[in-house]
Design a protein around this motif. Sequence first.
Motif, PDB file in Angstrom:
ATOM      1  N   HIS A   1     118.085  76.969  11.700  1.00 31.22           N
ATOM      2  CA  HIS A   1     118.030  76.066  12.848  1.00 31.22           C
ATOM      3  C   HIS A   1     116.715  76.292  13.589  1.00 31.22           C
ATOM      4  N   ILE A   2     115.955  75.228  13.734  1.00 30.78           N
ATOM      5  CA  ILE A   2     114.644  75.351  14.383  1.00 30.78           C
ATOM      6  C   ILE A   2     114.493  74.275  15.460  1.00 30.78           C
ATOM      7  N   VAL A   3     113.544  74.553  16.379  1.00 30.62           N
ATOM      8  CA  VAL A   3     113.242  73.641  17.487  1.00 30.62           C
ATOM      9  C   VAL A   3     111.737  73.419  17.516  1.00 30.62           C
ATOM     10  N   GLY A   4     111.331  72.164  17.747  1.00 33.31           N
ATOM     11  CA  GLY A   4     109.916  71.840  17.788  1.00 33.31           C
ATOM     12  C   GLY A   4     109.406  71.637  19.202  1.00 33.31           C
ATOM     13  N   GLY A   5     108.116  71.769  19.347  1.00 32.84           N
ATOM     14  CA  GLY A   5     107.455  71.493  20.627  1.00 32.84           C
ATOM     15  C   GLY A   5     106.143  70.778  20.372  1.00 32.84           C
ATOM     16  N   VAL A   6     105.780  69.841  21.247  1.00 28.22           N
ATOM     17  CA  VAL A   6     104.570  69.052  21.041  1.00 28.22           C
ATOM     18  C   VAL A   6     103.789  68.964  22.344  1.00 28.22           C
ATOM     19  N   ASP A   7     102.496  69.284  22.247  1.00 28.72           N
ATOM     20  CA  ASP A   7     101.552  69.044  23.344  1.00 28.72           C
ATOM     21  C   ASP A   7     100.810  67.761  22.994  1.00 28.72           C
ATOM     22  N   SER A   8     101.107  66.682  23.712  1.00 28.05           N
ATOM     23  CA  SER A   8     100.603  65.362  23.324  1.00 28.05           C
ATOM     24  C   SER A   8      99.235  65.090  23.940  1.00 28.05           C
ATOM     25  N   HIS A   9      98.403  64.389  23.166  1.00 29.63           N
ATOM     26  CA  HIS A   9      97.077  63.967  23.601  1.00 29.63           C
ATOM     27  C   HIS A   9      96.821  62.548  23.111  1.00 29.63           C
TER      28      HIS A   9
ATOM     29  N   GLY B   1     110.795  69.282  22.008  1.00 29.47           N
ATOM     30  CA  GLY B   1     110.328  69.178  23.389  1.00 29.47           C
ATOM     31  C   GLY B   1     108.929  68.578  23.399  1.00 29.47           C
ATOM     32  N   VAL B   2     108.725  67.540  24.195  1.00 27.77           N
ATOM     33  CA  VAL B   2     107.448  66.823  24.210  1.00 27.77           C
ATOM     34  C   VAL B   2     106.924  66.766  25.637  1.00 27.77           C
ATOM     35  N   GLU B   3     105.671  67.150  25.822  1.00 24.50           N
ATOM     36  CA  GLU B   3     105.012  66.955  27.106  1.00 24.50           C
ATOM     37  C   GLU B   3     104.480  65.529  27.201  1.00 24.50           C
ATOM     38  N   CYS B   4     104.602  64.926  28.381  1.00 20.77           N
ATOM     39  CA  CYS B   4     104.055  63.576  28.645  1.00 20.77           C
ATOM     40  C   CYS B   4     104.633  62.538  27.696  1.00 20.77           C
ATOM     41  N   SER B   5     105.962  62.525  27.556  1.00 16.78           N
ATOM     42  CA  SER B   5     106.596  61.554  26.655  1.00 16.78           C
ATOM     43  C   SER B   5     106.502  60.133  27.200  1.00 16.78           C
ATOM     44  N   GLY B   6     106.138  59.975  28.475  1.00 15.34           N
ATOM     45  CA  GLY B   6     106.006  58.646  29.041  1.00 15.34           C
ATOM     46  C   GLY B   6     104.613  58.064  28.924  1.00 15.34           C
ATOM     47  N   SER B   7     103.648  58.852  28.433  1.00 20.50           N
ATOM     48  CA  SER B   7     102.276  58.348  28.315  1.00 20.50           C
ATOM     49  C   SER B   7     101.742  58.638  26.922  1.00 20.50           C
ATOM     50  N   TYR B   8     101.034  59.757  26.740  1.00 17.92           N
ATOM     51  CA  TYR B   8     100.465  60.071  25.433  1.00 17.92           C
ATOM     52  C   TYR B   8     101.540  60.259  24.363  1.00 17.92           C
ATOM     53  N   GLY B   9     102.710  60.720  24.774  1.00 20.11           N
ATOM     54  CA  GLY B   9     103.772  60.978  23.794  1.00 20.11           C
ATOM     55  C   GLY B   9     104.752  59.842  23.607  1.00 20.11           C
ATOM     56  N   ALA B  10     104.469  58.654  24.170  1.00 25.35           N
ATOM     57  CA  ALA B  10     105.418  57.541  24.099  1.00 25.35           C
ATOM     58  C   ALA B  10     105.640  57.069  22.667  1.00 25.35           C
ATOM     59  N   GLY B  11     104.567  56.965  21.893  1.00 25.83           N
ATOM     60  CA  GLY B  11     104.712  56.541  20.500  1.00 25.83           C
ATOM     61  C   GLY B  11     105.508  57.542  19.685  1.00 25.83           C
ATOM     62  N   LEU B  12     105.248  58.826  19.897  1.00 25.73           N
ATOM     63  CA  LEU B  12     106.007  59.868  19.211  1.00 25.73           C
ATOM     64  C   LEU B  12     107.478  59.830  19.609  1.00 25.73           C
ATOM     65  N   LEU B  13     107.745  59.595  20.883  1.00 20.88           N
ATOM     66  CA  LEU B  13     109.126  59.501  21.364  1.00 20.88           C
ATOM     67  C   LEU B  13     109.866  58.383  20.634  1.00 20.88           C
ATOM     68  N   ARG B  14     109.249  57.205  20.538  1.00 16.68           N
ATOM     69  CA  ARG B  14     109.906  56.081  19.849  1.00 16.68           C
ATOM     70  C   ARG B  14     110.182  56.418  18.385  1.00 16.68           C
ATOM     71  N   TYR B  15     109.213  57.033  17.732  1.00 19.39           N
ATOM     72  CA  TYR B  15     109.373  57.341  16.308  1.00 19.39           C
ATOM     73  C   TYR B  15     110.497  58.361  16.091  1.00 19.39           C
ATOM     74  N   MET B  16     110.504  59.421  16.896  1.00 16.46           N
ATOM     75  CA  MET B  16     111.511  60.461  16.717  1.00 16.46           C
ATOM     76  C   MET B  16     112.906  59.950  17.056  1.00 16.46           C
ATOM     77  N   GLN B  17     113.025  59.140  18.091  1.00 15.44           N
ATOM     78  CA  GLN B  17     114.329  58.584  18.424  1.00 15.44           C
ATOM     79  C   GLN B  17     114.828  57.662  17.316  1.00 15.44           C
ATOM     80  N   ALA B  18     113.912  56.875  16.724  1.00 18.12           N
ATOM     81  CA  ALA B  18     114.300  56.010  15.609  1.00 18.12           C
ATOM     82  C   ALA B  18     114.726  56.823  14.393  1.00 18.12           C
ATOM     83  N   ALA B  19     114.165  58.033  14.266  1.00 19.38           N
ATOM     84  CA  ALA B  19     114.532  58.911  13.148  1.00 19.38           C
ATOM     85  C   ALA B  19     115.788  59.731  13.434  1.00 19.38           C
TER      86      ALA B  19
END
Length: 358
Positions: A9-17, A62-80
């Motif tokens: 069991h693993i957990v990911g973290g993302v620093d978005s740019h 866990g994603v930093e700035c999921s409402g700006s730089y991380g918005a595209g990543l958020l959509r992709y991960m939620q769809a997955a």
Amino acid sequence: MAKHPEASHIVGGVDSHKDLHVAAVVDHHGRILGNASFATTRHGYRLMLAWMRSFGDLQRIGVECSGSYGAGLLRYMQAAGVEVLEVTAPDKHDRRRRGKNDDFDAESAAHAAYAKRHTLTPRSRDGMAERLRVLRVCRKTAVQARRIALQMIQTTIVCSPDKVRDLLRSMTRMQLIRTLAAWRPDLTAYRDVEEAYRISLKSLARRYLELHDEIADLDNMIEAIVKDLAPELLAQTAIGLNSAAQLLLTAGDNPDRLKSEASFAALCGVSPIPASSGKTVRHRLNRGGDRAANSAIHIIAIGRLRLDTRTQDYVARRIAEGNSKLEAIRCLKRYIAREVFGIIMRRHKEINQSQIAA
């Protein structure tokens, strides 16, 4: 990719740019398993997800700035089908101890998601509320630009030659704008002071009218979305289009992420904050939360104080009990938040049921 043998069991973290996301993975003991960077493209998101899953069973990210730089990543991960948490703040003690770079930030995001601290469930970015947000941002900037154009017109008129200023002195705002927009200055005579003023005023007036029409078009779109999302909200006393739109934005496309109406009240900054000491027992205004939503609820409360007799009786009763008027309004805003949240949640369930039935 073969899965990492040490972790299940693993957990990911993302620093978005803007152009590159830095990712980290921790195992079920909180140990760092790896760091990597990925492009902010759909292909990059796919590689990131495959890389994280190569270490084991991915629980959440866990994603930093999921409402700006991380918005595209958020959509992709939620769809997955991956659970995504918004990391609200870095660990200051850890940052002070280790310093700052992108790898450390990604690892901090992964640790925060692992412990579920300094995290929250982000608003989804693919529904009607997101479309409403984008249109309102566009409208806000158009209103600001229109106001600046009007200020420039007024300032330019004050400095203009007497012959120009005397023609415009007694006009109302729209008369002034339409008169200026209809002017036909000699564009070849821009070296003349009077003609330069006429050219400038005509340009500013046309800009104002274009922005005025743009705002009207955006208002029609926003109104249509608000009526689709929560028509019952607009039917309530003193809830106008802008206030309803802001409250729908604050709730988002997934208001079920809010555990209760109390959490919605806290999000809007209208939950009571204890301020008791010694023999004094009282609560104060909440100065946190979404201040735009707090402003919308305050506008509704003031409108009801003027229009609704039940609200007037309620505030009068609170004041008679020894509360100040500000404290009475604070209580009123809390009740409005409860009412609004109930309407939004009922409509959200209706929309979900209709989508399931379809």
